[in-house]
Design a protein around this motif. Sequence first.
Motif, PDB file in Angstrom:
ATOM      1  N   SER A  13       0.785  -1.298  -0.038  1.00 15.79           N
ATOM      2  CA  SER A  13       0.060   0.049  -0.155  1.00 15.79           C
ATOM      3  C   SER A  13       0.984   1.093   0.020  1.00 15.79           C
ATOM      4  N   GLU A  14       1.922   1.187   0.857  1.00 17.39           N
ATOM      5  CA  GLU A  14       2.725   2.333   0.708  1.00 17.39           C
ATOM      6  C   GLU A  14       4.081   2.191  -0.097  1.00 17.39           C
ATOM      7  N   SER A  15       3.960   2.313  -1.355  1.00 17.34           N
ATOM      8  CA  SER A  15       5.044   1.618  -2.255  1.00 17.34           C
ATOM      9  C   SER A  15       6.442   2.280  -2.126  1.00 17.34           C
ATOM     10  N   ALA A  16       6.493   3.342  -1.295  1.00 16.61           N
ATOM     11  CA  ALA A  16       7.850   3.797  -1.079  1.00 16.61           C
ATOM     12  C   ALA A  16       8.704   2.792  -0.414  1.00 16.61           C
ATOM     13  N   SER A  17       8.407   2.042   0.282  1.00 14.55           N
ATOM     14  CA  SER A  17       9.442   1.001   1.100  1.00 14.55           C
ATOM     15  C   SER A  17       9.777  -0.081  -0.218  1.00 14.55           C
ATOM     16  N   VAL A  18       8.909  -0.396  -0.717  1.00 18.47           N
ATOM     17  CA  VAL A  18       9.027  -1.291  -2.066  1.00 18.47           C
ATOM     18  C   VAL A  18       9.905  -0.823  -3.068  1.00 18.47           C
ATOM     19  N   LEU A  19       9.795   0.468  -3.249  1.00 20.78           N
ATOM     20  CA  LEU A  19      10.683   1.140  -4.215  1.00 20.78           C
ATOM     21  C   LEU A  19      11.704   1.994  -3.958  1.00 20.78           C
ATOM     22  N   GLU A  20      12.268   1.901  -2.756  1.00 20.67           N
ATOM     23  CA  GLU A  20      13.391   2.585  -2.212  1.00 20.67           C
ATOM     24  C   GLU A  20      14.554   2.369  -3.205  1.00 20.67           C
ATOM     25  N   GLU A  21      14.860   1.423  -3.909  1.00 19.88           N
ATOM     26  CA  GLU A  21      15.781   1.120  -4.649  1.00 19.88           C
ATOM     27  C   GLU A  21      15.678   1.177  -5.928  1.00 19.88           C
ATOM     28  N   GLY A  22      14.886   2.280  -6.299  1.00 18.30           N
ATOM     29  CA  GLY A  22      14.105   2.490  -7.648  1.00 18.30           C
ATOM     30  C   GLY A  22      15.265   2.243  -8.759  1.00 18.30           C
ATOM     31  N   THR A  23      16.571   2.481  -8.577  1.00 14.85           N
ATOM     32  CA  THR A  23      17.467   2.254  -9.613  1.00 14.85           C
ATOM     33  C   THR A  23      17.649   0.754  -9.788  1.00 14.85           C
ATOM     34  N   GLY A  24      17.731  -0.014  -8.762  1.00 19.84           N
ATOM     35  CA  GLY A  24      17.967  -1.341  -9.168  1.00 19.84           C
ATOM     36  C   GLY A  24      16.972  -1.992 -10.097  1.00 19.84           C
ATOM     37  N   GLY A  25      17.328  -3.135 -10.707  1.00 19.84           N
ATOM     38  CA  GLY A  25      16.352  -3.949 -11.661  1.00 19.84           C
ATOM     39  C   GLY A  25      15.232  -4.496 -10.970  1.00 19.84           C
ATOM     40  N   GLY A  26      15.464  -5.237  -9.869  1.00 24.48           N
ATOM     41  CA  GLY A  26      14.384  -6.071  -9.496  1.00 24.48           C
ATOM     42  C   GLY A  26      13.085  -5.307  -8.905  1.00 24.48           C
ATOM     43  N   GLU A  27      13.288  -4.294  -7.933  1.00 25.62           N
ATOM     44  CA  GLU A  27      12.203  -4.087  -7.310  1.00 25.62           C
ATOM     45  C   GLU A  27      11.001  -3.537  -7.883  1.00 25.62           C
ATOM     46  N   PRO A  28      10.883  -2.618  -8.872  1.00 27.27           N
ATOM     47  CA  PRO A  28       9.781  -2.379  -9.456  1.00 27.27           C
ATOM     48  C   PRO A  28       8.877  -3.614 -10.030  1.00 27.27           C
ATOM     49  N   VAL A  29       9.863  -4.439 -10.729  1.00 33.47           N
ATOM     50  CA  VAL A  29       8.952  -5.714 -11.127  1.00 33.47           C
ATOM     51  C   VAL A  29       8.204  -6.388  -9.899  1.00 33.47           C
ATOM     52  N   ASP A  30       8.885  -6.457  -8.718  1.00 40.05           N
ATOM     53  CA  ASP A  30       8.275  -7.179  -7.635  1.00 40.05           C
ATOM     54  C   ASP A  30       6.999  -6.489  -7.291  1.00 40.05           C
ATOM     55  N   ASP A  31       7.231  -5.068  -7.138  1.00 35.34           N
ATOM     56  CA  ASP A  31       5.970  -4.332  -7.122  1.00 35.34           C
ATOM     57  C   ASP A  31       4.650  -4.544  -7.853  1.00 35.34           C
ATOM     58  N   GLN A  32       5.229  -4.706  -9.098  1.00 32.23           N
ATOM     59  CA  GLN A  32       4.221  -4.954 -10.348  1.00 32.23           C
ATOM     60  C   GLN A  32       3.648  -6.229  -9.874  1.00 32.23           C
ATOM     61  N   THR A  33       4.518  -7.320  -9.647  1.00 32.46           N
ATOM     62  CA  THR A  33       3.849  -8.649  -9.462  1.00 32.46           C
ATOM     63  C   THR A  33       3.064  -8.566  -8.411  1.00 32.46           C
ATOM     64  N   ALA A  34       3.269  -8.140  -7.082  1.00 34.09           N
ATOM     65  CA  ALA A  34       2.485  -7.780  -6.142  1.00 34.09           C
ATOM     66  C   ALA A  34       0.991  -7.335  -6.504  1.00 34.09           C
ATOM     67  N   GLN A  35       1.247  -6.244  -7.126  1.00 30.75           N
ATOM     68  CA  GLN A  35       0.046  -5.268  -7.579  1.00 30.75           C
ATOM     69  C   GLN A  35      -0.913  -6.381  -8.598  1.00 30.75           C
ATOM     70  N   GLU A  36      -0.303  -7.154  -9.345  1.00 34.12           N
ATOM     71  CA  GLU A  36      -1.073  -8.155 -10.269  1.00 34.12           C
ATOM     72  C   GLU A  36      -1.791  -9.134  -9.570  1.00 34.12           C
ATOM     73  N   GLU A  37      -0.834  -9.672  -8.710  1.00 33.23           N
ATOM     74  CA  GLU A  37      -1.542 -10.842  -7.538  1.00 33.23           C
ATOM     75  C   GLU A  37      -2.646  -9.921  -6.865  1.00 33.23           C
ATOM     76  N   THR A  38      -2.499  -9.020  -6.184  1.00 34.68           N
ATOM     77  CA  THR A  38      -3.459  -8.471  -5.499  1.00 34.68           C
ATOM     78  C   THR A  38      -4.912  -8.180  -6.279  1.00 34.68           C
ATOM     79  N   GLU A  39      -4.650  -7.891  -7.824  1.00 33.96           N
ATOM     80  CA  GLU A  39      -5.824  -7.456  -8.665  1.00 33.96           C
ATOM     81  C   GLU A  39      -6.321  -8.896  -8.840  1.00 33.96           C
ATOM     82  N   ASP A  40      -5.664  -9.917  -8.971  1.00 33.62           N
ATOM     83  CA  ASP A  40      -6.097 -11.252  -9.096  1.00 33.62           C
ATOM     84  C   ASP A  40      -7.004 -11.674  -7.927  1.00 33.62           C
ATOM     85  N   LYS A  41      -6.582 -11.331  -6.830  1.00 34.56           N
ATOM     86  CA  LYS A  41      -7.326 -11.812  -5.663  1.00 34.56           C
ATOM     87  C   LYS A  41      -8.675 -10.968  -5.470  1.00 34.56           C
TER      88      LYS A  41
END
Length: 427
Positions: free
Chosen positions: A35-63
């Motif tokens: 819900s507060e994406s700041a913690s997920v996206l702190e390392e915005g420059t790294g390759g992985g995190e935004p994808v993880d957040d995207q995945t979390a978003q998609e999983e949430t929407e599926d639920k």
Amino acid sequence: PPHPPAGGRNGVKGESGASDDDLASDVLSHYSSASESASVLEEGTGGGEPVDDQTAQEETEDKLKQCIDNLMDKSAKTRLAALESLRGAFSSRLLYDFLMERRLTISDCLERSLRKGGGEEQAAAATVCAQLCVQLGGGDEGEEGFKILRPVLSTIMIDNGASVVARQSCARALGMCCYVSAAEDGEDLVKSMSHLESVFTASYPNREGALPIPKAGASGLHSAALHAWALLVTLCPASRLTMLLDLHLPKLQACLESSDVNYRIAVGETIALLVELARDLDRFELEDSDTLCECLKGLATDGNKHRAKNDRRKQRSIFREVLHYIENEDFTEEKIRFGVEGIYIDSWMRRRVYDAFKEVLESGVRHHLQFNPLLRDIFGLGAPLILDASIKASKISRFEKHLFNSAAFKARTKIRNKVRDKRADVM
């Protein structure tokens, strides 16, 4: 960065066993982590995190999609669990894009639950109706949805045979949906207010001046209807307001003698709000304020031993404020903090509006104050603050087209400004 909300359940009250359903807690734990994406996206420059957040978003929407499917299930327990899941999700996160695509499906399901469900299901569906209006933000879509849902909410609320818990929830939802989504012409507002009045005026004194003996649960219902009505009074034009004052102030004053502490408090707050709105008109003189102040003094210093200690304390505190306001036009200001911001609750009107959103959004109210353009518009906060470029890039930009689309706010903003005068002709 802002902290994620505490606790996986995110403040949703477990009023029934079904709300602890796996799906419900699953959806909510996703919300609290994303819900507060700041913690997920702190390392915005790294390759992985935004994808993880995207995945979390998609999983949430599926639920959430699964929850919406479950609203059509044959089992009442499954439907109730789905409503409780949606209630938690709508409270803790903004879902504008997701809901815009599915609003008609969800409205149909909510209408079916209201018409055919048992009391608990009706109560949960009414709450989700109110949250849906807050999520959609008062544009044409909300107005369209409210046109469909208003008659159903009103019908249950005024039905003496319906469950009290459902009637109470419908009263609250009717107030919030009308406040956010009523059409400009004033017709929805007039009808909603008159239905709410038909509920709480049952607590008014009879011709001999005696108060009726309340039936079980009636005081909670009367309080909810009175609070919802008071919220809608803040939208009325001056001519209508003057009429309402003449009609209701004397009767409400008599209800200060009610046997139920929470109803007495609701009445006291409503009297203060009406007097405040009337004073804004500059042509209002409070008649017989001495009798009112005497009555308020009694409640502000009530030491009645047959009342519970907590009830006495709560009542004294509120009525000291009401009395102080009536005598000195002085309001006890309060600050609500969220993220790095805050709002001041500096009038009875602002308090009624804030409390109404808090009743519907529960612990999610601060998240909505931070990010929901509707609440930010109502409380004069401007566009959401964007504190981190990486958040802006991946998160809030989806939402900007909504934020800057003034048409979406047409209905609500007009209601709050010019329409107060324009409506005088209609009402």
